[in-house]
Every structure is written in structure tokens, then in C-alpha cells.
Design a protein around this motif. Structure first.
Motif, short mmCIF file in Angstrom:
data_model
loop_
_atom_site.label_atom_id
_atom_site.label_comp_id
_atom_site.label_asym_id
_atom_site.label_seq_id
_atom_site.Cartn_x
_atom_site.Cartn_y
_atom_site.Cartn_z
N ASP A 58 0.88 -1.15 0.00
CA ASP A 58 0.04 0.01 0.09
C ASP A 58 0.79 1.25 -0.02
O ASP A 58 0.62 2.18 -0.71
CB ASP A 58 -0.83 -0.04 1.05
N ARG A 59 2.13 1.01 0.78
CA ARG A 59 3.00 2.42 0.79
C ARG A 59 3.53 2.63 -0.57
O ARG A 59 3.71 3.84 -1.03
CB ARG A 59 4.11 2.27 1.84
N LEU A 60 3.85 1.44 -1.40
CA LEU A 60 4.60 1.79 -2.64
C LEU A 60 3.77 2.25 -3.83
O LEU A 60 4.07 2.61 -4.77
CB LEU A 60 5.37 0.42 -2.77
N ASP A 61 2.44 1.70 -3.52
CA ASP A 61 1.55 1.88 -4.58
C ASP A 61 1.05 3.50 -4.54
O ASP A 61 -0.04 3.85 -4.37
CB ASP A 61 0.30 1.28 -4.38
N ARG A 62 2.11 4.38 -5.14
CA ARG A 62 1.78 5.94 -5.15
C ARG A 62 0.68 6.27 -6.04
O ARG A 62 -0.02 7.18 -5.53
CB ARG A 62 3.24 6.40 -5.69
N ASP A 63 0.45 5.57 -7.13
CA ASP A 63 -0.86 6.13 -7.85
C ASP A 63 -2.13 5.58 -7.32
O ASP A 63 -3.07 5.80 -7.91
CB ASP A 63 -0.59 5.74 -9.25
N ASP A 65 -3.61 2.83 -7.67
CA ASP A 65 -4.50 1.84 -8.55
C ASP A 65 -4.41 0.40 -8.05
O ASP A 65 -5.19 -0.28 -8.71
CB ASP A 65 -3.81 1.92 -9.89
N GLY A 66 -4.06 0.15 -6.85
CA GLY A 66 -4.06 -1.03 -6.63
C GLY A 66 -3.20 -2.11 -7.19
O GLY A 66 -3.26 -3.35 -6.87
N THR A 67 -2.24 -1.71 -7.63
CA THR A 67 -1.23 -2.65 -8.47
C THR A 67 0.15 -1.70 -8.34
O THR A 67 0.24 -0.53 -8.06
CB THR A 67 -1.54 -2.98 -9.86
N LEU A 68 1.42 -2.66 -8.36
CA LEU A 68 2.69 -2.22 -8.57
C LEU A 68 3.29 -2.39 -9.81
O LEU A 68 3.19 -3.54 -10.19
CB LEU A 68 3.50 -2.82 -7.40
N ASP A 69 3.73 -1.30 -10.37
CA ASP A 69 4.61 -1.49 -11.42
C ASP A 69 6.12 -1.35 -11.28
O ASP A 69 6.16 -1.38 -9.77
CB ASP A 69 4.44 -0.47 -12.84
N ARG A 70 6.83 -1.70 -11.99
CA ARG A 70 8.26 -1.80 -11.94
C ARG A 70 8.97 -0.52 -11.23
O ARG A 70 9.68 -0.66 -10.21
CB ARG A 70 9.07 -2.36 -12.85
N ARG A 71 8.41 0.29 -11.64
CA ARG A 71 8.92 1.89 -10.85
C ARG A 71 8.45 1.79 -9.46
O ARG A 71 9.32 2.39 -8.87
CB ARG A 71 8.34 2.99 -11.95
N GLU A 72 7.38 1.54 -9.35
CA GLU A 72 6.92 1.66 -7.71
C GLU A 72 7.41 0.64 -6.91
O GLU A 72 7.84 1.05 -5.74
CB GLU A 72 5.19 1.29 -8.03
N LEU A 73 8.11 -0.47 -7.47
CA LEU A 73 8.53 -1.55 -6.80
C LEU A 73 10.12 -0.94 -6.45
O LEU A 73 10.73 -1.34 -5.58
CB LEU A 73 8.75 -2.69 -7.65
N ARG A 74 10.63 0.23 -6.94
CA ARG A 74 11.93 0.61 -6.87
C ARG A 74 13.01 -0.22 -6.60
O ARG A 74 13.78 -0.26 -5.50
CB ARG A 74 11.92 1.71 -5.77
N GLY A 75 13.17 -1.27 -7.57
CA GLY A 75 14.50 -2.01 -7.40
C GLY A 75 14.33 -3.35 -6.56
O GLY A 75 15.36 -4.17 -6.34
#
Ligand SMILES: [Ca+2]
Ligand SMILES: [Ca+2]
Ligand SMILES: [Ca+2]
Length: 135
Positions: A58-63, A65-75
Motif C-alpha cells: 500500500d505504501r509503494l502504490d503511489r498512484d 491503482d491497486g497494483t505495483l509497476d516496476r517503477r513503484e517497486l523501486r528495485g
């Protein structure tokens, strides 16, 4: 006035600080164990791992939208790991996919198959791979 007892206690304290293995020293709990072990039984079970993972998701899901893309996963995952965790190939991880990955890494880290991770299992390479998804 310094009593014999005070001298004795002082030297015990000193040896527990210097030696680190004195029986008088409290068992050391790592910062990550303190953070994850919410029921304070000294180990991390799958529920505790999933709760931490869900909060991080939830913290990483900046936008939001209920999903994490690779940018949100930050490495946190390399491309191969990401693709493995994303079987529907839609470019993002849902929380279900994320928690399935957490569960796989939990089982990989749980060498003795007792259902929980102790300090040593958390420190292992598989344990560290799990922790990257939890904090
Ligand atoms: Ca626990
Ligand atoms: Ca997102
Ligand atoms: Ca274990």
C-alpha cells in the motif's frame, strides 16, 4: 562506599557488554524481528510476513491503482523476478500476485519447515530476499 556485591555486578555487566554472550544478557532481537514479530513469540510466521508485505504494498502504490509497476517497486525485484511474479504479463503486480511471491519466498527461507522464521532463517540469503518485500 563500594561493596563486594557492587563490584561483582559491575564486572558481570562489563563482561556481558564486552563478551556479548553472557547468560545475563537479554536474548538479542534484531530490529527487523521486533518490527515483524507482532505476537512477540520470537519468530515470524506467514501471517506476520503477509501483514507487513500488504502494508508495504500500500505504501509503494503511489498512484493508488491497486497494483505495483516496476517503477513503484523501486528495485525490489529485477526483471526476471518481476516476470516470474507476474504470470498474466500485464506489466503490474496485483496484491494477490505480490502476496503469492511473499509466500514462495517465505517457504524458501523456512529451511526447517516448522512454519516460522527465526533470526537465523531471516539472516539467510532467502530470508533477505523475503525481507526486501516486507520493508
Ligand atoms: Ca511471531
Ligand atoms: Ca500503482
Ligand atoms: Ca523455520
Amino acid at each position: 562506599m563500594i561493596t563486594r556485591r557492587m563490584v561483582l555486578v559491575g564486572s558481570l555487566l562489563a563482561s556481558s557488554i564486552v563478551g556479548g554472550s553472557s547468560v545475563f544478557a537479554a536474548p538479542r532481537r534484531s530490529r527487523v524481528m521486533q518490527l515483524l514479530d507482532t505476537d512477540n513469540d520470537g519468530t515470524v510466521d506467514l501471517d506476520e510476513a503477509k501483514r507487513a508485505a500488504s502494508a508495504l504494498f500500500d505504501r509503494l502504490d503511489r498512484d493508488r491503482d491497486g497494483t505495483l509497476d516496476r517503477r513503484e517497486l523501486r528495485g525490489r525485484l529485477n526483471r526476471a523476478e518481476f516476470n516470474l511474479a507476474n504470470p498474466d504479463k500485464d506489466g503490474t503486480l496485483s496484491k494477490d500476485e505480490y502476496l503469492r511471491l511473499v509466500e514462495r519466498r517465505f517457504r524458501a527461507a523456512n529451511r526447517d519447515n516448522d512454519g516460522t522464521l527465526d533470526e537465523r532463517e531471516l539472516r539467510s540469503r532467502a530470508g533477505q530476499a523475503l525481507l526486501r518485500l516486507l520493508q
